[in-house]
Design a protein around this motif. Structure first.
Motif, PDB file in Angstrom:
ATOM      1  N   THR A  38       0.847  -1.204   0.000  1.00 14.65           N
ATOM      2  CA  THR A  38       0.000   0.000   0.000  1.00 14.65           C
ATOM      3  C   THR A  38       0.880   1.250   0.000  1.00 14.65           C
ATOM      4  O   THR A  38       0.624   2.211  -0.737  1.00 14.65           O
ATOM      5  N   GLU A  39       1.918   1.226   0.815  1.00 15.02           N
ATOM      6  CA  GLU A  39       2.848   2.374   0.866  1.00 15.02           C
ATOM      7  C   GLU A  39       3.499   2.591  -0.507  1.00 15.02           C
ATOM      8  O   GLU A  39       3.684   3.724  -0.949  1.00 15.02           O
ATOM      9  N   ASN A  42       1.057   4.158  -2.899  1.00 12.05           N
ATOM     10  CA  ASN A  42       0.846   5.583  -2.604  1.00 12.05           C
ATOM     11  C   ASN A  42       2.136   6.399  -2.719  1.00 12.05           C
ATOM     12  O   ASN A  42       2.140   7.592  -2.423  1.00 12.05           O
ATOM     13  N   GLN A  43       3.186   5.722  -3.117  1.00 18.07           N
ATOM     14  CA  GLN A  43       4.499   6.361  -3.316  1.00 18.07           C
ATOM     15  C   GLN A  43       4.950   7.224  -2.143  1.00 18.07           C
ATOM     16  O   GLN A  43       5.442   8.338  -2.326  1.00 18.07           O
ATOM     17  N   THR A  44       4.749   6.711  -0.945  1.00 20.29           N
ATOM     18  CA  THR A  44       5.215   7.418   0.260  1.00 20.29           C
ATOM     19  C   THR A  44       6.724   7.206   0.394  1.00 20.29           C
ATOM     20  O   THR A  44       7.300   6.353  -0.302  1.00 20.29           O
ATOM     21  N   GLU A  45       7.336   7.927   1.330  1.00 18.80           N
ATOM     22  CA  GLU A  45       8.774   7.754   1.592  1.00 18.80           C
ATOM     23  C   GLU A  45       9.072   6.294   1.938  1.00 18.80           C
ATOM     24  O   GLU A  45      10.007   5.697   1.412  1.00 18.80           O
ATOM     25  N   GLY A  47       7.272   3.724   1.217  1.00 15.41           N
ATOM     26  CA  GLY A  47       7.037   2.906   0.020  1.00 15.41           C
ATOM     27  C   GLY A  47       8.249   2.882  -0.897  1.00 15.41           C
ATOM     28  O   GLY A  47       8.615   1.841  -1.445  1.00 15.41           O
ATOM     29  N   LYS A  48       8.885   4.036  -1.025  1.00 16.79           N
ATOM     30  CA  LYS A  48      10.054   4.122  -1.909  1.00 16.79           C
ATOM     31  C   LYS A  48      11.218   3.306  -1.351  1.00 16.79           C
ATOM     32  O   LYS A  48      11.949   2.651  -2.088  1.00 16.79           O
TER      33      LYS A  48
END
Ligand code: AMP
Length: 191
Positions: A38-39, A42-45, A47-48
């Motif tokens: 999910t992260e 949503n391309q969160t920090e 997630g990256k």
């Protein structure tokens, strides 16, 4: 609290069985893999950071995944139990989970080890890669994930066996049959 760990190699059916257990026993599902995906979506920090590890089939560092897990536990304290799916994956994670639950005056009551032949695991994961477009379900990454499972995650079996909490389930059978083996154990647990 009915706290359960669903344990096994990638492709052993942890997610599928977790869903069935949740609907029967009303537990809160914590899948660290789902949280990370999910992260990433949503391309969160976070997630990256996770993406680099996931696409190579490597584990996210313990301190990072532990801080995610401990937040999820804090935010969802009203349930009658948790099902941990894909966590713990290292001895450090296992010991930390025990510590976190001890602080809440509770503990893991059962660990279901879903045992599936390696050939069957690979067949299932390749199929899932096709069906769900998961970037880590291709042959090269699958082989790495299985290697990581054997070296870093499997030692947890001994850890839980020593505590008398490990229940090995034949995971190569039908979904219903595996679920029946699991419910049979849960219904006879005293905790
Ligand atoms: P899963 O969906 O559980 O197979 O997880 C997919 C990927 O997410 C794994 O191959 C790891 O890269 C990462 N991951 C999930 N859970 C953990 C964990 N407990 N510790 C480290 N990495 C994890």
């Amino acid at each position: 609290m009915l706290n359960i760990v669903i344990f096994g190699a990638p492709g052993s059916g942890k997610g599928t069985q977790s869903e069935l257990i949740i609907s029967k026993y009303g537990l809160y599902h914590i899948s660290t893999g789902d949280i990370l995906r999910t992260e990433m979506k949503n391309q969160t920090e976070l997630g990256k950071i996770a993406e680099d590890y996931i696409k190579n089939g490597r584990l996210i560092p313990d301190d990072l995944i532990i801080s995610i897990l401990s937040n999820v536990l804090e935010e969802n304290s009203q349930f009658k139990g948790y099902i941990f799916d894909g966590f713990p994956r290292t001895l450090v994670q296992g010991e930390t989970l025990d510590q976190l639950l001890r602080e809440k005056n509770t503990s893991v009551v059962a660990v279901f080890n879903l045992q599936v032949e390696e050939e069957e695991l690979i067949t299932r994961l390749l199929k899932r890669g096709n069906d769900q477009q998961r970037t880590d379900d291709n042959l090269e990454v699958i082989q790495n994930r299985l290697k990581v499972y054997h070296t870093q995650t499997e030692p947890l079996k001994k850890y839980y066996r020593k505590k008398g909490k490990l229940f090995t389930i034949k995971g190569g059978n039908s979904i219903d049959d595996v679920f029946e083996q699991i419910t049979d154990v849960i219904d006879h647990l005293s905790f």
